[in-house]
Design an enzyme around this catalytic site. Structure first.
Site, PDB file in Angstrom:
ATOM      1  N   PHE A 121      14.484   3.879  10.931  1.00 23.82           N
ATOM      2  CA  PHE A 121      12.917   3.515  10.722  1.00 23.82           C
ATOM      3  C   PHE A 121      12.034   4.829  10.623  1.00 23.82           C
ATOM      4  CE2 PHE A 121       8.621   2.381  11.942  1.00 23.82           C
ATOM      5  CZ  PHE A 121       8.392   1.191  10.924  1.00 23.82           C
ATOM      6  N   ASP A 149      14.312  -1.076   0.615  1.00 24.43           N
ATOM      7  CA  ASP A 149      15.314  -1.165   1.686  1.00 24.43           C
ATOM      8  C   ASP A 149      16.331  -2.241   1.514  1.00 24.43           C
ATOM      9  OD1 ASP A 149      15.999  -1.440   4.280  1.00 24.43           O
ATOM     10  OD2 ASP A 149      14.314  -1.615   5.391  1.00 24.43           O
ATOM     11  N   GLU A 180       7.667   3.009  -6.062  1.00 26.35           N
ATOM     12  CA  GLU A 180       7.826   2.399  -4.726  1.00 26.35           C
ATOM     13  C   GLU A 180       8.024   3.595  -3.643  1.00 26.35           C
ATOM     14  OE1 GLU A 180       7.309   0.191  -2.920  1.00 26.35           O
ATOM     15  OE2 GLU A 180       8.446  -1.534  -3.019  1.00 26.35           O
ATOM     16  N   ASP A 181       7.492   3.586  -2.477  1.00 29.50           N
ATOM     17  CA  ASP A 181       7.900   4.747  -1.532  1.00 29.50           C
ATOM     18  C   ASP A 181       9.240   4.399  -1.095  1.00 29.50           C
ATOM     19  OD1 ASP A 181       7.208   2.177  -0.569  1.00 29.50           O
ATOM     20  OD2 ASP A 181       6.087   2.724   1.420  1.00 29.50           O
ATOM     21  N   LYS A 235       0.884  -1.249  -0.048  1.00 24.77           N
ATOM     22  CA  LYS A 235      -0.187   0.062  -0.147  1.00 24.77           C
ATOM     23  C   LYS A 235       0.842   1.120   0.090  1.00 24.77           C
ATOM     24  CE  LYS A 235      -2.726  -2.530   3.482  1.00 24.77           C
ATOM     25  NZ  LYS A 235      -2.964  -2.728   5.081  1.00 24.77           N
ATOM     26  N   GLY A 236       2.190   1.017   0.323  1.00 22.10           N
ATOM     27  CA  GLY A 236       2.993   2.275   0.487  1.00 22.10           C
ATOM     28  C   GLY A 236       3.314   3.211  -0.735  1.00 22.10           C
TER      29      GLY A 236
HETATM   30  C1  PRP Z   1       7.354  -1.910   2.174  1.00 20.70           C
HETATM   31  C2  PRP Z   1       7.713  -0.786   0.978  1.00 20.70           C
HETATM   32  C3  PRP Z   1       8.309  -1.589   0.037  1.00 20.70           C
HETATM   33  C4  PRP Z   1       9.034  -2.646   0.609  1.00 20.70           C
HETATM   34  C5  PRP Z   1      10.516  -2.288   0.873  1.00 20.70           C
HETATM   35  O1  PRP Z   1       6.293  -2.403   1.633  1.00 20.70           O
HETATM   36  O2  PRP Z   1       6.456  -0.290   0.707  1.00 20.70           O
HETATM   37  O3  PRP Z   1       7.656  -2.328  -0.807  1.00 20.70           O
HETATM   38  O4  PRP Z   1       8.614  -2.504   2.013  1.00 20.70           O
HETATM   39  O5  PRP Z   1      11.320  -3.064   1.646  1.00 20.70           O
HETATM   40  P1  PRP Z   1      12.477  -4.360   1.015  1.00 20.70           P
HETATM   41  O6  PRP Z   1      13.160  -3.487   0.004  1.00 20.70           O
HETATM   42  O7  PRP Z   1      13.253  -4.706   2.326  1.00 20.70           O
HETATM   43  O8  PRP Z   1      11.799  -5.183   0.422  1.00 20.70           O
HETATM   44  P2  PRP Z   1       5.585  -3.491   2.827  1.00 20.70           P
HETATM   45  O9  PRP Z   1       5.936  -4.856   2.394  1.00 20.70           O
HETATM   46  O10 PRP Z   1       5.822  -3.010   4.299  1.00 20.70           O
HETATM   47  O11 PRP Z   1       4.049  -3.215   2.429  1.00 20.70           O
HETATM   48  P3  PRP Z   1       3.171  -2.013   2.554  1.00 20.70           P
HETATM   49  O12 PRP Z   1       3.553  -1.267   1.355  1.00 20.70           O
HETATM   50  O13 PRP Z   1       1.678  -2.424   2.527  1.00 20.70           O
HETATM   51  O14 PRP Z   1       3.609  -1.202   3.836  1.00 20.70           O
END
Ligand code: PRP
Length: 181
Positions: free
Chosen positions: A153, A104, A100-101, A44-45
């Protein structure tokens, strides 16, 4: 706003987000003019950033969405990415721009890119508002990056803590008291 009281420090302000979004949109518009890409948001990010970005993209595009979630196994290195919601259109021979938001560890993108590649996408690039290079577990550098941040964070602008704070309009660090309650 009411939620400001939970934020210890603003890391990326609304003004900076706006500036970087316009810069990224100009770069992307230059590169994708004749490509009619599918801009794929990872839920959802992606919602705040994708919503802001597309308003500045000056070319024909389609929008698509996927929802993927990571399941951490016994060790940090065993992570499966599960597709909760898949794209509603074929990607074969299409140019894909993933929005992407934050990037990481890189695991989410790695899984999504591999999947879309296996389906025959013509090209796959990533535009992200935030990049956290020190968090990387899989070597990957997005082509279009808004702001690089240290390994802290953060919440806001799509990023959550226990599903909250996605609607904060800037990127910030939570006060420790939030974790304690
Ligand atoms: C978050 C963010 C990215 C991902 C990045 O999504 O939106 O998609 O983590 O992290 P990574 O590079 O370690 O994979 P999340 O899975 O938390 O879902 P969300 O967007 O619904 O919060």
């Amino acid at each position: 706003m009411f939620l400001d009281q939970d934020i210890a420090q603003v890391l990326v302000s609304q003004t900076q987000i706006e500036k970087e979004t316009k810069r990224l949109a100009a770069e992307v518009s230059n590169d994708y003019k004749d490509k009619y890409p599918i801009v794929v948001g990872l839920l959802k990010g992606c919602i705040p950033f994708m919503s802001d970005l597309i308003k500045h993209l000056d070319f024909h595009l389609e929008m698509g969405f996927m929802d993927v979630s990571s399941y951490h196994g016994g060790t940090e290195s065993t992570v499966d990415v599960k597709i909760e919601k898949d794209l509603s259109m074929p990607v074969k021979d299409r140019h894909i721009l993933i929005a992407e938001d934050i990037v990481d560890s890189g695991r989410t993108l790695n899984a999504v890119i591999n999947l879309l590649r296996s389906r025959g996408a013509k090209s796959i690039e990533v535009v992200t508002m935030l990049d956290k290079p020190e968090g990387r577990k899989i070597d990957y550098k997005p082509k279009y990056i808004g702001v690089s941040i240290p390994k802290v964070f953060v919440v806001g602008y799509g990023l959550d803590y226990q599903e909250r704070y996605r609607n904060v309009p800037y990127v910030g660090i939570l006060k420790p008291k939030v974790y304690e309650t």
